[in-house]
Design a protein around this motif. Structure first.
Motif, mmCIF file in Angstrom:
data_model
loop_
_atom_site.group_PDB
_atom_site.id
_atom_site.type_symbol
_atom_site.label_atom_id
_atom_site.label_comp_id
_atom_site.label_asym_id
_atom_site.label_seq_id
_atom_site.Cartn_x
_atom_site.Cartn_y
_atom_site.Cartn_z
ATOM 1 N N TRP B 17 47.019 41.569 62.829
ATOM 2 C CA TRP B 17 45.282 42.059 63.172
ATOM 3 C C TRP B 17 44.805 42.707 62.416
ATOM 4 C CZ3 TRP B 17 49.505 43.964 65.207
ATOM 5 C CH2 TRP B 17 49.690 44.947 65.175
ATOM 6 N N PHE B 18 43.366 43.147 62.871
ATOM 7 C CA PHE B 18 42.711 44.309 61.516
ATOM 8 C C PHE B 18 41.538 44.761 62.380
ATOM 9 C CE2 PHE B 18 41.530 40.732 59.219
ATOM 10 C CZ PHE B 18 40.263 40.750 59.430
ATOM 11 N N PHE B 19 41.711 45.982 62.390
ATOM 12 C CA PHE B 19 40.275 46.278 63.195
ATOM 13 C C PHE B 19 39.031 46.482 61.889
ATOM 14 C CE2 PHE B 19 42.929 46.762 66.224
ATOM 15 C CZ PHE B 19 41.995 46.742 67.558
ATOM 16 N N PHE B 20 38.206 45.731 62.093
ATOM 17 C CA PHE B 20 36.528 46.644 61.678
ATOM 18 C C PHE B 20 35.213 46.725 62.284
ATOM 19 C CE2 PHE B 20 34.223 42.670 61.628
ATOM 20 C CZ PHE B 20 35.182 41.283 62.093
ATOM 21 N N SER B 21 35.121 48.051 61.237
ATOM 22 C CA SER B 21 33.448 48.387 62.163
ATOM 23 C C SER B 21 32.119 47.867 61.347
ATOM 24 C CB SER B 21 33.646 49.936 62.073
ATOM 25 O OG SER B 21 34.168 50.480 60.942
ATOM 26 N N THR B 22 32.012 47.144 60.375
ATOM 27 C CA THR B 22 31.049 46.960 59.627
ATOM 28 C C THR B 22 30.920 45.497 60.110
ATOM 29 O OG1 THR B 22 32.869 46.052 58.194
ATOM 30 C CG2 THR B 22 31.707 47.980 57.081
ATOM 31 N N THR B 23 29.844 45.273 59.791
ATOM 32 C CA THR B 23 29.153 43.423 60.209
ATOM 33 C C THR B 23 29.636 43.153 59.990
ATOM 34 O OG1 THR B 23 26.629 45.007 60.577
ATOM 35 C CG2 THR B 23 26.969 43.206 60.150
ATOM 36 N N THR B 24 29.960 42.753 58.805
ATOM 37 C CA THR B 24 30.584 41.385 58.043
ATOM 38 C C THR B 24 32.586 41.951 57.539
ATOM 39 O OG1 THR B 24 28.715 40.481 57.786
ATOM 40 C CG2 THR B 24 30.742 39.585 56.188
ATOM 41 N N LYS B 25 33.212 41.237 57.573
ATOM 42 C CA LYS B 25 34.057 41.318 57.098
ATOM 43 C C LYS B 25 35.199 40.133 56.521
ATOM 44 C CE LYS B 25 38.431 43.419 56.450
ATOM 45 N NZ LYS B 25 38.928 44.418 55.508
ATOM 46 N N THR B 26 35.621 39.644 54.805
ATOM 47 C CA THR B 26 35.574 38.328 54.941
ATOM 48 C C THR B 26 37.138 39.466 54.351
ATOM 49 O OG1 THR B 26 34.185 38.063 53.311
ATOM 50 C CG2 THR B 26 35.691 37.702 53.039
ATOM 51 N N VAL B 94 40.210 20.827 51.943
ATOM 52 C CA VAL B 94 40.284 22.003 50.852
ATOM 53 C C VAL B 94 40.590 23.087 52.382
ATOM 54 C CG1 VAL B 94 38.502 23.957 50.607
ATOM 55 C CG2 VAL B 94 37.918 21.377 50.674
ATOM 56 N N PRO B 95 42.116 24.273 51.899
ATOM 57 C CA PRO B 95 42.585 25.198 52.148
ATOM 58 C C PRO B 95 41.475 25.805 52.877
ATOM 59 C CG PRO B 95 43.309 24.063 50.585
ATOM 60 C CD PRO B 95 42.161 23.476 50.019
ATOM 61 N N ILE B 99 38.233 34.801 55.387
ATOM 62 C CA ILE B 99 37.791 33.852 56.317
ATOM 63 C C ILE B 99 36.415 35.290 56.295
ATOM 64 C CG2 ILE B 99 37.422 34.011 59.479
ATOM 65 C CD1 ILE B 99 40.299 33.988 58.964
ATOM 66 N N LYS B 100 35.781 34.790 57.007
ATOM 67 C CA LYS B 100 34.213 36.180 57.220
ATOM 68 C C LYS B 100 34.121 35.677 58.237
ATOM 69 C CE LYS B 100 29.853 36.267 54.436
ATOM 70 N NZ LYS B 100 29.205 36.168 53.894
ATOM 71 N N VAL B 101 33.446 37.099 58.506
ATOM 72 C CA VAL B 101 33.511 37.030 59.996
ATOM 73 C C VAL B 101 32.172 38.338 60.112
ATOM 74 C CG1 VAL B 101 33.862 37.451 62.777
ATOM 75 C CG2 VAL B 101 35.974 37.086 60.775
ATOM 76 N N THR B 102 30.993 37.867 60.954
ATOM 77 C CA THR B 102 30.266 38.586 61.037
ATOM 78 C C THR B 102 29.837 38.971 62.538
ATOM 79 O OG1 THR B 102 28.838 38.180 58.967
ATOM 80 C CG2 THR B 102 27.568 39.271 60.727
ATOM 81 N N ILE B 103 29.925 40.467 62.835
ATOM 82 C CA ILE B 103 29.329 40.224 64.359
ATOM 83 C C ILE B 103 28.121 41.760 64.057
ATOM 84 C CG2 ILE B 103 29.855 41.400 66.105
ATOM 85 C CD1 ILE B 103 32.885 40.610 65.431
ATOM 86 N N LEU B 118 34.208 29.568 57.285
ATOM 87 C CA LEU B 118 35.881 29.797 56.518
ATOM 88 C C LEU B 118 35.648 29.715 55.252
ATOM 89 C CD1 LEU B 118 37.404 27.085 59.138
ATOM 90 C CD2 LEU B 118 37.835 30.092 59.047
ATOM 91 N N LEU B 119 35.993 29.507 53.872
ATOM 92 C CA LEU B 119 36.216 29.973 53.221
ATOM 93 C C LEU B 119 37.384 29.609 51.823
ATOM 94 C CD1 LEU B 119 34.836 33.574 52.645
ATOM 95 C CD2 LEU B 119 33.273 31.073 53.564
ATOM 96 N N ASP B 120 36.836 28.285 50.992
ATOM 97 C CA ASP B 120 37.590 28.095 49.998
ATOM 98 C C ASP B 120 38.152 29.065 49.264
ATOM 99 O OD1 ASP B 120 36.295 28.327 48.018
ATOM 100 O OD2 ASP B 120 35.820 26.263 48.433
ATOM 101 N N GLU B 121 38.919 29.212 47.789
ATOM 102 C CA GLU B 121 39.555 29.997 47.176
ATOM 103 C C GLU B 121 38.311 30.491 46.413
ATOM 104 O OE1 GLU B 121 43.027 30.380 46.815
ATOM 105 O OE2 GLU B 121 42.487 32.227 45.391
ATOM 106 N N ASN B 122 37.189 30.075 46.307
ATOM 107 C CA ASN B 122 36.204 30.309 45.679
ATOM 108 C C ASN B 122 35.560 31.262 46.026
ATOM 109 O OD1 ASN B 122 36.956 29.744 43.234
ATOM 110 N ND2 ASN B 122 36.505 27.786 42.846
ATOM 111 N N LYS B 123 36.161 31.475 47.454
ATOM 112 C CA LYS B 123 34.994 31.980 48.790
ATOM 113 C C LYS B 123 33.427 31.149 48.562
ATOM 114 C CE LYS B 123 36.370 36.947 48.222
ATOM 115 N NZ LYS B 123 36.263 38.498 47.775
#
Lengths: 153, 575
Positions: B17-26, B94-95, B99-103, B118-123
């Motif tokens: 797990w991780f926590f994040f405080s920014t709006t978007t986390k990839t 595509v694997p 993960i890009k999460v925006t809250i 969900l992003l691929d190798e090239n984001k």
């Protein structure tokens, strides 16, 4: 008639099916007079102060009773006026009954109009946009001209 | 607001797990898994967070989507709590590598908006069919809460598990959002039924091979019910109302609007251009150049049809839309009949265009009868048309989509409101509303009082819109008036200045929802219960109960006792 009465204290609401009973004391004696089983008045001779008891069970009658009133006849002799608690007495049978629920704390349909809900005179007004603004085109007009067939491409 | 992202191993023994405080986390999935500190005791996360969680209210509007970029709008308030998780399965080849999460919290509507990509190798965002699944196991629907809404209990947070051996392929995913205990620290509602308000019935296409710890997916699936869920026995009886011929058909036919196939443009008698002010000025200057012999010839030829060449201009209109959405052809010279005006413009290839305005999810606020008439009202404001009333019964729990059909020849527009609703007894996907208006502002062309009309039009309507436009056109009109004003009688080719009011008004379409404000004592539900009309065995109920009807003949009590029992049960008891 051999007679046992168990006195209790309870803080439960009168209209609760299953009441929590505490501080039980069991008294034994003999029933010497005629007695209404749903609302009896019973004389009890005991050295225990029963003034704070408000509930009882009479095994002979198979019923629970509210103690409506306690009268101290003389030292060690009490008269208690009882009224049958039909909810507690028939608790087990009541729970097997099928009913049409009018109101319930646990099972209800929130979409049914509930006349007991009260609302304030003011209201909550919210606006939500579609995320689109009609902006005037800054650099374009729509020009419509008379044309002819051959250049109408 | 703190946000948590969790990943659970397939056997359930490890969690990252991780926590994040920014709006978007990839974050890269593999790196995340390999570098994070293992924690076998994920139950630790059953404990409430330490204070900085953002609390939410109104659990009615969690939006479910089948897109991988699903958005979940959660109204914000400072009193409640929600945990919501997302499960998905990547059905593309595509694997998943990132993960890009925006809250984010949008101040305009006071909602939290969550998106997952969900992003691929090239984001690059992976597109394709994805099955997303939303559940909110720790959320109690608002109408099930106590009047003071104090009875929230969060026992666990969330679990994420790979759905296949390849951790980058598919997995469960979750956000952690705070906890709050009931005021008496006990679970008050064991029915954690989750509702997908406004989004229809639960998915049946989901498949899942989770074998790990925690609860099997079926447990979660079992919690999710269609919206709204009728309590047992509360559904409409099929053998009482409506007669013997009932089929209780709840299906609906979709009602859509066919696009106009042909218009005046298609017959070639008129032609519509998207023209810049500069080119418009070129055209008009060319039409006033009387040293131009070809113009003289042209004027001689058209004298049988028109008094002047301006008559061949049917209309010049200003529209309030972004023309990047309008189908246009490549630039070409503008002809008035056969006369080349030397100006270039892009022909508009279709008389009718469609402007997609957007969608709004209309979610229940209370989760009950107060969300419907006569208590809740809703209207829509439509630029160029006005404010219109909506039938709350039709739109509540739906996604409404607004689009305008525009006639570029006349400026007429028709606003269409599509209602997509699959909830309860209603299944709709139809254009239920349409309203007519005009979104064009005509530029007046006339030989009489031309200066005045042009001045009014430009000064009142277009001031501030475009300095370049007003400069060029205003200059032209002045010249045009001088040249033609004395020679022509008053004749309006395209007269009315319509749409100018709309240009000066609100140009943002929106809906307005008016809810009642309920005033309910804290212990109202405990002491008075809520409306039922349900068949039930009394022993299966708890708390306050008032029977509408009950048969007590099977009780071995005296008549007086039965009468008293009946009076008590129909007057209200505590079970």
């Amino acid at each position: 008639m051999a007679f046992t009465i168990i006195l209790y204290k309870t803080t439960a609401e009168n209209n609760r099916l299953n009441k929590t009973l505490t501080d039980a004391i069991s008294l034994s004696g003999t029933l010497r007079e005629e007695c209404n089983i749903t609302a009896p008045d019973i004389l009890i001779e005991t050295s225990t102060n029963i003034a704070m008891y408000n509930y009882c069970y009479i095994e002979t009658f198979g019923r629970y009773y509210f103690i409506k009133n306690i009268t101290s006849v003389r030292n060690g002799l009490w008269r208690i006026s009882l009224k049958c608690d039909v909810l507690m007495t028939y608790n087990a049978q009541i729970k097997t009954l099928e009913c049409i629920v009018d109101r319930s704390s646990s099972n209800y349909n929130a979409l049914i109009h509930d006349p007991e809900y009260m609302m304030q005179a003011n209201t909550r007004i919210r606006t939500k946009t579609f995320g689109y603004t009609f902006q005037p085109s800054r650099d374009a007009y729509v020009l419509t001209v008379a044309s002819t067939y051959y250049n109408a491409t | 607001m703190s946000k948590g992202l969790f990943l659970l191993s397939e056997d359930g023994s490890q969690v990252r797990w991780f926590f994040f405080s920014t709006t978007t986390k990839t974050t890269k999935v593999d790196d995340w898994w390999n570098s994070s500190t293992p924690n076998e005791n994920y139950d630790n996360y059953a404990s409430p967070n330490s204070g900085n969680e953002s609390l939410l209210e109104n659990y009615n509007s969690l939006k479910f989507g089948t897109s991988i970029t699903s958005l979940f709008n959660v109204p914000k308030k400072d009193d409640e709590t929600v945990t919501f998780n997302v499960l998905w399965q990547n059905t593309t080849s595509v694997p998943i590598r990132y993960i890009k999460v925006t809250i984010d919290h949008t101040s305009g509507n006071d909602y939290y908006k969550c998106s997952v990509e969900l992003l691929d190798e090239n984001k690059t965002t992976i597109t394709g069919t994805m099955y997303a699944y939303l559940f909110c196991r720790d959320v109690t629907p608002q109408y099930m809460l106590g009047p003071s809404r104090e009875y929230i209990y969060t026992s666990f947070t969330l679990f994420i598990a790979p759905l296949t051996d390849d951790i980058s392929d598919s997995f469960m995913f979750g956000f952690l959002r705070g906890h709050k205990l009931g005021t008496d620290n006990e679970t008050q509602f064991y029915d954690y039924t989750m509702y997908r308000n406004g989004a229809g019935k639960k998915s049946t296409s989901w498949f899942y091979n989770y074998t790990g710890a925690a609860y099997p997916l079926s447990w979660y699936l079992g919690m999710l019910k269609d919206t709204p869920s009728y309590p047992s026995g509360g559904v409409e009886p099929t053998d009482v109302f409506g007669g013997d011929e009932n089929n209780f058909d709840t299906t609906s036919d979709d009602i859509s609007v066919p696009s106009p196939i042909t218009g005046a443009i298609d017959n070639g008698l008129v032609k519509t251009y998207l023209i810049s002010p500069t080119q418009l000025n070129i055209m008009m200057n060319h039409l006033t150049d009387f040293n131009n012999t070809s113009l003289k010839d042209f004027l001689d030829n058209i004298a049988m049809l028109y008094n002047n060449p301006i008559d061949a201009i049917i209309s010049i209109k200003k529209f309030c839309i972004d023309f990047s959405e309008v189908p246009i052809g490549s630039a070409q010279n503008v002809f008035l009949l056969t006369y080349d005006t030397q100006a270039t413009a892009n022909p508009i290839t279709a008389q009718y265009g469609r402007i997609d305005v957007g969608s709004i999810d209309i979610a229940e606020f209370f989760g009950g009868f107060l969300d419907y008439p006569p208590y809740t009202r809703c209207s829509i404001y439509l630029p160029f048309i006005g404010e219109k009333e909506l039938n709350v019964q039709e739109i509540m729990g739906s996604t409404i989509h607004l689009y305008y059909m525009v006639d570029f020849l006349t400026g007429n527009c028709v606003a269409h409101l599509n209602v997509e609703k699959s909830a309860g007894e209603t299944n709709l996907n139809s254009d239920l509303y349409q309203w007519e208006g005009n979104m064009a502002c005509d530029v007046p062309l006339t030989g009489t009082d031309f200066h005045e009309m042009a001045g009014n039009a430009l000064g009142n309507v277009f001031s501030g819109i475009s300095n370049a436009m007003t400069g060029n056109i205003g200059g032209y009109f002045t010249n045009l008036g001088s040249s033609f004003g004395a020679a022509n009688t008053g004749k309006v080719m395209s007269g009315a200045i319509s749409g100018s009011s709309a240009l000066m008004g609100v140009r943002v379409p929106y809906i307005k929802i008016e809810n009642p404000i309920q005033t309910v004592p804290d212990n109202f539900q405990d002491l008075r219960g809520l409306a039922g009309n349900i068949n039930h065995v009394i022993g299966d109920l708890s708390g306050f109960l008032r029977c509408r009807e009950v048969d007590i003949n099977n009780i071995t009590a005296t008549d007086d006792e039965k009468a008293e029992l009946y009076a008590l049960l129909t007057g209200g008891v505590y079970v």
